[in-house]
Design a protein around this motif. Structure first.
Motif, PDB file in Angstrom:
ATOM      1  N   HIS A 163       0.816  -1.204   0.000  1.00 24.02           N
ATOM      2  CA  HIS A 163       0.000   0.000   0.000  1.00 24.02           C
ATOM      3  C   HIS A 163       0.856   1.263   0.000  1.00 24.02           C
ATOM      4  CE1 HIS A 163      -3.857  -2.011   0.359  1.00 24.02           C
ATOM      5  NE2 HIS A 163      -3.222  -2.892   1.113  1.00 24.02           N
ATOM      6  N   ASN A 164       2.135   1.135  -0.321  1.00 21.02           N
ATOM      7  CA  ASN A 164       3.025   2.276  -0.497  1.00 21.02           C
ATOM      8  C   ASN A 164       3.093   3.161   0.756  1.00 21.02           C
ATOM      9  OD1 ASN A 164       4.933   3.414  -2.135  1.00 21.02           O
ATOM     10  ND2 ASN A 164       3.491   4.639  -3.323  1.00 21.02           N
ATOM     11  N   ILE A 165       3.398   2.534   1.906  1.00 24.01           N
ATOM     12  CA  ILE A 165       3.477   3.248   3.177  1.00 24.01           C
ATOM     13  C   ILE A 165       4.893   3.137   3.726  1.00 24.01           C
ATOM     14  CG2 ILE A 165       2.563   3.450   5.509  1.00 24.01           C
ATOM     15  CD1 ILE A 165       0.039   2.033   4.541  1.00 24.01           C
ATOM     16  N   ASP A 166       5.478   4.286   4.034  1.00 23.50           N
ATOM     17  CA  ASP A 166       6.798   4.357   4.652  1.00 23.50           C
ATOM     18  C   ASP A 166       6.645   4.966   6.040  1.00 23.50           C
ATOM     19  OD1 ASP A 166       8.482   3.428   2.504  1.00 23.50           O
ATOM     20  OD2 ASP A 166       8.153   5.342   1.507  1.00 23.50           O
ATOM     21  N   TYR A 167       7.715   4.917   6.825  1.00 24.45           N
ATOM     22  CA  TYR A 167       7.662   5.517   8.154  1.00 24.45           C
ATOM     23  C   TYR A 167       8.974   6.201   8.498  1.00 24.45           C
ATOM     24  CZ  TYR A 167      10.184   1.357   9.745  1.00 24.45           C
ATOM     25  OH  TYR A 167      11.119   0.363   9.902  1.00 24.45           O
TER      26      TYR A 167
END
Length: 138
Positions: free
Chosen positions: A28-32
């Motif tokens: 889901h193209n999520i970075d942190y």
């Protein structure tokens, strides 16, 4: 393509991403970004800039934990330095319903619509359970 970055103090962002992936899977193209005690403000800003500019996506949403906190302030500085045609959205007060709503939104929805819905879902998820039980228990 939309991309989401969750940026928080401590390891909260990493844990939120892991939790989102547990619920809806990866992809889901999520970075942190995690601001820890060992990072100076300058180091944190440099890391965030690298993360924000690592891809040239159509739209970017950055969720931060606390309005007015150091992470939110750094992201605000970066946002203010962007050209208006850069679709960079910054939202504080991140929580799980907010991330899930944004991650699962369709690409045809406008980001402003998605974020308004995500913020509403965040509000809707906050309940004082004792009050909900009062009518049933008393």
């Amino acid at each position: 393509m939309r991309r989401i970055i969750i940026a928080t103090h401590g390891e909260l962002a990493k844990t939120l991403v892991e939790t989102v992936e547990l619920i809806i899977g990866q992809g889901h193209n999520i970075d942190y970004f995690c601001m820890t005690k060992s990072k100076s403000g300058e180091t944190g800003k440099k890391e965030l800039e690298e993360l924000i500019f690592k891809e040239n996506e159509k739209e970017l949403v950055v969720f931060t934990d606390v309005f007015g906190g150091s992470v939110n302030n750094i992201c605000s500085e970066i946002l203010l330095g962007q050209p208006e045609d850069k679709k960079f959205h910054l939202v504080s007060g991140v929580n799980l319903p907010m991330i899930l709503t944004t991650a699962l939104s369709g690409p045809s929805n406008s980001m402003k619509e998605v974020l308004n819905e995500s913020i509403q879902e965040a509000h809707n998820g906050i309940k004082y359970i004792n009050d909900l039980f009062k009518g049933v228990v008393e």
